[in-house]
Design an enzyme around this catalytic site. Structure first.
Site, PDB file in Angstrom:
ATOM      1  NE  ARG A 154      -2.385  -0.207   3.763  1.00  0.00           N
ATOM      2  CZ  ARG A 154      -3.156   0.173   4.759  1.00  0.00           C
ATOM      3  NH1 ARG A 154      -4.463   0.263   4.597  1.00  0.00           N
ATOM      4  NH2 ARG A 154      -2.656   0.479   5.929  1.00  0.00           N
ATOM      5  CB  THR A 206      -2.434   7.228  -2.458  1.00  0.00           C
ATOM      6  OG1 THR A 206      -1.729   5.992  -2.702  1.00  0.00           O
ATOM      7  CG2 THR A 206      -1.612   8.390  -2.988  1.00  0.00           C
ATOM      8  CG  ASP A 251       2.765  -3.369   9.346  1.00  0.00           C
ATOM      9  OD1 ASP A 251       2.767  -2.414   8.568  1.00  0.00           O
ATOM     10  OD2 ASP A 251       3.062  -4.543   8.989  1.00  0.00           O
ATOM     11  CG  ASP A 284       6.408  -3.775  10.333  1.00  0.00           C
ATOM     12  OD1 ASP A 284       7.211  -4.156   9.467  1.00  0.00           O
ATOM     13  OD2 ASP A 284       5.952  -2.617  10.375  1.00  0.00           O
TER      14      ASP A 284
HETATM   15  C1  PRP Z   1      -0.953  -4.785   4.593  1.00  0.00           C
HETATM   16  C2  PRP Z   1      -1.760  -6.059   4.698  1.00  0.00           C
HETATM   17  C3  PRP Z   1      -2.574  -6.029   3.446  1.00  0.00           C
HETATM   18  C4  PRP Z   1      -2.841  -4.570   3.268  1.00  0.00           C
HETATM   19  C5  PRP Z   1      -4.256  -4.301   3.703  1.00  0.00           C
HETATM   20  O1  PRP Z   1       0.105  -4.926   3.742  1.00  0.00           O
HETATM   21  O2  PRP Z   1      -0.967  -7.206   4.835  1.00  0.00           O
HETATM   22  O3  PRP Z   1      -1.906  -6.570   2.311  1.00  0.00           O
HETATM   23  O4  PRP Z   1      -1.924  -3.862   4.098  1.00  0.00           O
HETATM   24  O5  PRP Z   1      -4.583  -2.990   3.447  1.00  0.00           O
HETATM   25  P1  PRP Z   1      -5.698  -2.559   2.400  1.00  0.00           P
HETATM   26  O6  PRP Z   1      -6.870  -3.460   2.647  1.00  0.00           O
HETATM   27  O7  PRP Z   1      -5.956  -1.143   2.784  1.00  0.00           O
HETATM   28  O8  PRP Z   1      -5.143  -2.669   1.030  1.00  0.00           O
HETATM   29  P2  PRP Z   1       1.216  -3.781   3.537  1.00  0.00           P
HETATM   30  O9  PRP Z   1       0.837  -2.878   2.408  1.00  0.00           O
HETATM   31  O10 PRP Z   1       1.480  -3.114   4.859  1.00  0.00           O
HETATM   32  O11 PRP Z   1       2.461  -4.602   3.025  1.00  0.00           O
HETATM   33  P3  PRP Z   1       3.353  -5.690   3.804  1.00  0.00           P
HETATM   34  O12 PRP Z   1       2.503  -6.924   4.007  1.00  0.00           O
HETATM   35  O13 PRP Z   1       4.470  -5.926   2.849  1.00  0.00           O
HETATM   36  O14 PRP Z   1       3.797  -5.093   5.119  1.00  0.00           O
HETATM   37  N1  URA Z   2      -2.260  -3.554   7.279  1.00  0.00           N
HETATM   38  C1  URA Z   2      -1.874  -3.988   8.496  1.00  0.00           C
HETATM   39  O1  URA Z   2      -0.901  -4.739   8.624  1.00  0.00           O
HETATM   40  N2  URA Z   2      -2.567  -3.570   9.570  1.00  0.00           N
HETATM   41  C2  URA Z   2      -3.633  -2.775   9.463  1.00  0.00           C
HETATM   42  O2  URA Z   2      -4.243  -2.432  10.501  1.00  0.00           O
HETATM   43  C3  URA Z   2      -4.019  -2.315   8.189  1.00  0.00           C
HETATM   44  C4  URA Z   2      -3.320  -2.734   7.107  1.00  0.00           C
END
Ligand code: PRP
Ligand code: URA
Length: 212
Positions: A107, A111, A203, A206
């Site tokens: 994400r 945005t 997160d 993380d």
């Molecule tokens: C997180 C999560 C989803 C997304 C959800 O990933 O694991 O993929 O956000 O958010 P959305 O429904 O608003 O799209 P992130 O973009 O943080 O990437 P990561 O898993 O690599 O940390």
């Molecule tokens: N992605 C995450 O990992 N946590 C949230 O709360 C939203 C998006």
């Protein structure tokens, strides 16, 4: 939240118990990983009562008997990177031979728009049920984009599994893809102003990988 025919919210006490520990900021990375796997297994067990099966003959010590087993190539697993990776072993517990594809999605932090950076799927995925994995369904943007990517590559039966969903995310995916079955273990209250789920668990990537 509106009701959708394609959405199942589990709200099962044994899953809620594990989700409560998952949320706790004091839960270690090791325990977090284990819980994500265990919750995924419980969700898959519930969601796949209709898994395609095949008949096989088995010779017991007493007689030959016709038995039921899961059909070959019944499901494929597709984690959304990164956090969906944490759910893969939980599906493999029940479908040990399932092949795994990967969709990389992040994400944009300002945005909140999803950006696909990787996609590698197993050959023949279009003939199996694609189990799309991501612990978090926040705005729904990543899930909608990942489902679009699977459909473009021929997938017809897609099931999305999320551990925690925000109402807006569930609605967005349910309306964009009414043919996709969505399974969410727990429906949370809302998103905060930077797109995190409340109360949520922070997160997920993380916490799974110890990056913060
Ligand atoms: C997180 C999560 C989803 C997304 C959800 O990933 O694991 O993929 O956000 O958010 P959305 O429904 O608003 O799209 P992130 O973009 O943080 O990437 P990561 O898993 O690599 O940390
Ligand atoms: N992605 C995450 O990992 N946590 C949230 O709360 C939203 C998006």
């Amino acid at each position: 939240m509106k009701e959708y025919a394609n959405v199942t919210i589990f709200d099962h006490p044994l899953i809620q118990h594990k989700v409560a520990i998952l949320r706790d900021e004091k839960t270690s990375t090791k325990e977090f990983r284990e819980l994500v796997e265990e919750i995924t297994t419980l969700m898959v067990y519930e969601a796949f009562k209709d898994v395609p099966t095949k008949k096989v003959m088995v010779q017991t010590p007493l007689e030959l008997t016709e038995q039921t087993m899961v059909a070959d190539n019944a499901v494929s697993i597709v984690p959304i990177l990164r956090a969906g990776l944490g759910m893969v072993n939980g599906v493999h517990t029940l479908f040990p031979l399932a092949r795994v594809g990967h969709i990389g999605m992040y994400r944009n932090e300002e945005t909140l728009q999803p950006c696909e950076y990787y996609c590698k799927l197993p050959e023949g995925i279009e003939n199996s049920i694609a189990i799309l994995l991501d612990p978090m369904l926040a705005t729904g943007g990543s899930a909608v984009a990942a489902i679009d990517a699977l459909k473009q590559r021929g997938c017809k039966d897609i099931r999305l599994m999320n551990i925690i969903g925000a109402p807006i995310g569930v609605e967005t995916v349910a309306e964009a893809h009414p043919d996709v079955k969505i399974y969410v273990s727990t429906l949370d209250r809302q998103l905060n102003d930077v797109g995190y789920i409340l109360p949520g668990l922070g997160d997920a990537g993380d916490r799974l990988f110890g990056t913060k």
